[in-house]
Design an enzyme around this catalytic site. Structure first.
Site, mmCIF file in Angstrom:
data_model
loop_
_atom_site.group_PDB
_atom_site.id
_atom_site.type_symbol
_atom_site.label_atom_id
_atom_site.label_comp_id
_atom_site.label_asym_id
_atom_site.label_seq_id
_atom_site.Cartn_x
_atom_site.Cartn_y
_atom_site.Cartn_z
ATOM 1 N N HIS A 1 -63.321 -38.057 -5.642
ATOM 2 C CA HIS A 1 -63.266 -38.002 -4.195
ATOM 3 C C HIS A 1 -61.846 -38.575 -3.259
ATOM 4 C CE1 HIS A 1 -65.179 -36.677 -0.574
ATOM 5 N NE2 HIS A 1 -64.822 -38.059 0.200
ATOM 6 N N ASP B 1 -65.334 -34.450 -8.205
ATOM 7 C CA ASP B 1 -65.498 -35.015 -6.644
ATOM 8 C C ASP B 1 -67.066 -35.233 -6.679
ATOM 9 O OD1 ASP B 1 -66.146 -35.814 -4.044
ATOM 10 O OD2 ASP B 1 -64.404 -34.520 -3.387
ATOM 11 N N SER C 1 -62.742 -34.502 3.386
ATOM 12 C CA SER C 1 -64.271 -34.840 3.366
ATOM 13 C C SER C 1 -64.728 -34.549 4.979
ATOM 14 C CB SER C 1 -64.137 -36.103 2.983
ATOM 15 O OG SER C 1 -65.597 -36.597 2.631
ATOM 16 N N TRP C 2 -65.498 -35.603 5.283
ATOM 17 C CA TRP C 2 -65.902 -35.148 6.761
ATOM 18 C C TRP C 2 -64.733 -34.811 7.683
ATOM 19 C CZ3 TRP C 2 -69.083 -34.093 10.535
ATOM 20 C CH2 TRP C 2 -68.753 -34.282 11.753
ATOM 21 N N GLY D 1 -65.951 -39.887 6.575
ATOM 22 C CA GLY D 1 -67.222 -40.362 7.031
ATOM 23 C C GLY D 1 -68.314 -39.607 7.414
HETATM 24 N N1 STX Z 1 -68.832 -38.811 3.251
HETATM 25 C C1 STX Z 1 -67.887 -38.288 2.835
HETATM 26 C C2 STX Z 1 -66.484 -38.796 3.582
HETATM 27 O O1 STX Z 1 -66.064 -38.207 4.501
HETATM 28 C C3 STX Z 1 -70.052 -38.156 2.795
HETATM 29 C C4 STX Z 1 -65.941 -40.047 3.127
HETATM 30 N N2 STX Z 1 -66.390 -40.655 2.063
HETATM 31 N N3 STX Z 1 -65.450 -41.895 2.353
HETATM 32 C C5 STX Z 1 -64.713 -41.942 3.264
HETATM 33 O O2 STX Z 1 -65.124 -40.760 3.967
HETATM 34 C C6 STX Z 1 -63.805 -42.784 3.634
HETATM 35 C C7 STX Z 1 -62.937 -43.023 2.718
HETATM 36 C C8 STX Z 1 -63.126 -42.362 4.950
HETATM 37 C C9 STX Z 1 -64.333 -44.126 4.096
#
Ligand code: STX
Length: 330
Positions: free
Chosen positions: A309, A281, A125-126, A58
């Site tokens: 991603h 990604d 990701s985050w 997120g």
């Molecule tokens: N946000 C990238 C990230 O962390 C810019 C992310 N993208 N989708 C998700 O996290 C979930 C699958 C956890 C919703």
């Protein structure tokens, strides 16, 4: 007609690892934080196993039962939690006292609650951003790092995804992302979305949250719309996800300066680290992972070509499962 799927193979012809079997939490609960937030957490796997903590994405996402399947449940003791305002944590979607530094304190609270000295930190990701920030503040608590889809939360990455970059690859989805924002406000889409996502009018918030979350859902997988997680369509998930992401992004992740995370690498280089990154990604493009790898030559770097991603891309699952198995030996 033979419609059996061919065995999943990597680009080298080796057969691919898949997720570990589904498993149920050993325990769960809500951790008080001393403030308005109560943080939902789960303990999974083997009570006497090697400790790890799993950080969701997120910011604004949530844990789900697939996340525990990247680790061998007979050998790892896993901690998972919904970050402030997320998932089953309470209150839902709250931005109050919701910063990177508060989340790092929550990780420490959870570690102490579980009587763990040091642990492996896993995040995509985050989740990779938060893992690196946690390691920068508490390097002595981190045994190993496993990072996927590296996100350094720099202005360059935010501009790519929310202003002028990914729109070139997904012009159709981008039209839907732009739709709630009048032309006069489109020079600063993060700002325009932030005003709506913090609006007192639930209808304004809801419409903005749906469009914001859909953009990420549309761009997340190389496998196309079938692979879009259905939770992006759920209004409650979309609202928490969009409000919290946008709040962190307009605040530059609450870091001291743009690029702060990369400046911390010198202090982390002794930590055994695995970086898993997809070539295609679109949400967190390879540039960030490459910068991290360049600053950190000791880190193992695995590039997966046929993936986007999502953590569930078959090539990403394969690389992450091999990484968690290898981290057992740290
Ligand atoms: N946000 C990238 C990230 O962390 C810019 C992310 N993208 N989708 C998700 O996290 C979930 C699958 C956890 C919703």
């Amino acid at each position: 007609m033979d419609n059996r799927k061919p065995p999943m193979t990597s680009m080298t012809g080796r057969s691919r690892r898949s997720l570990y079997p589904d498993n149920e939490p050993i325990s769960f609960g809500w951790l008080p934080t001393g403030g308005p937030h109560e943080v939902y957490y789960e303990e999974c796997g083997a009570p006497g196993g090697k400790p790890c903590v799993i950080l969701h994405g997120g910011p604004g996402g949530a844990i789900n039962p697939t996340m525990r399947r990247f680790f061998d449940p007979s050998r790892w003791r896993m901690a998972l939690f919904d970050q402030r305002g997320c998932g089953r944590s309470r209150p839902n979607a709250s931005l109050q006292d919701n910063t990177t530094w508060a989340l790092i304190e929550d990780i420490e609270r959870l570690r102490v609650r579980m009587s763990i000295e040091r642990w492996t930190v896993f995040g995509g990701s985050w989740g990779s951003t938060l893992a690196l920030a946690y390691a920068a503040v508490h390097p002595e608590r981190v045994e190993a790092l496993i990072l996927r889809g590296v996100f350094l939360l720099t202005q360059k990455e935010l501009r790519w995804f929310y202003q002028d970059g990914a729109c070139m690859l997904f012009p159709d989805a981008w039209e839907r992302f732009l739709a709630p924002i009048p032309v006069e406000e489109r020079d600063d889409l993060l700002g325009a979305y932030h005003r709506r996502l913090t609006s007192p009018d639930p209808a304004v918030q809801g419409a903005a949250a749906a469009a914001w979350s859909r953009w990420e859902g549309d761009t997340i997988s190389i496998r196309g719309p079938e692979a879009r997680p259905s939770k992006f369509n759920e209004p409650e998930f979309a609202t928490a996800f969009a409000r919290i992401e946008c709040h962190y992004f307009v605040n530059g992740g609450f870091f001291d300066h743009d690029g702060w995370l990369l400046d911390q690498v010198e202090r982390l280089r002794h930590i055994p680290t695995w970086i898993v990154q997809s070539r295609f990604d679109v949400v967190t493009p390879m540039d960030a992972a490459w910068r991290l790898k360049t600053a950190w030559p000791e880190a193992r770097f695995e590039l997966v070509w046929d993936a986007g991603h999502a953590s569930t891309e078959p090539g990403i699952v394969d690389a992450l499962v091999r990484a968690t198995d290898a981290a057992l030996k740290v």
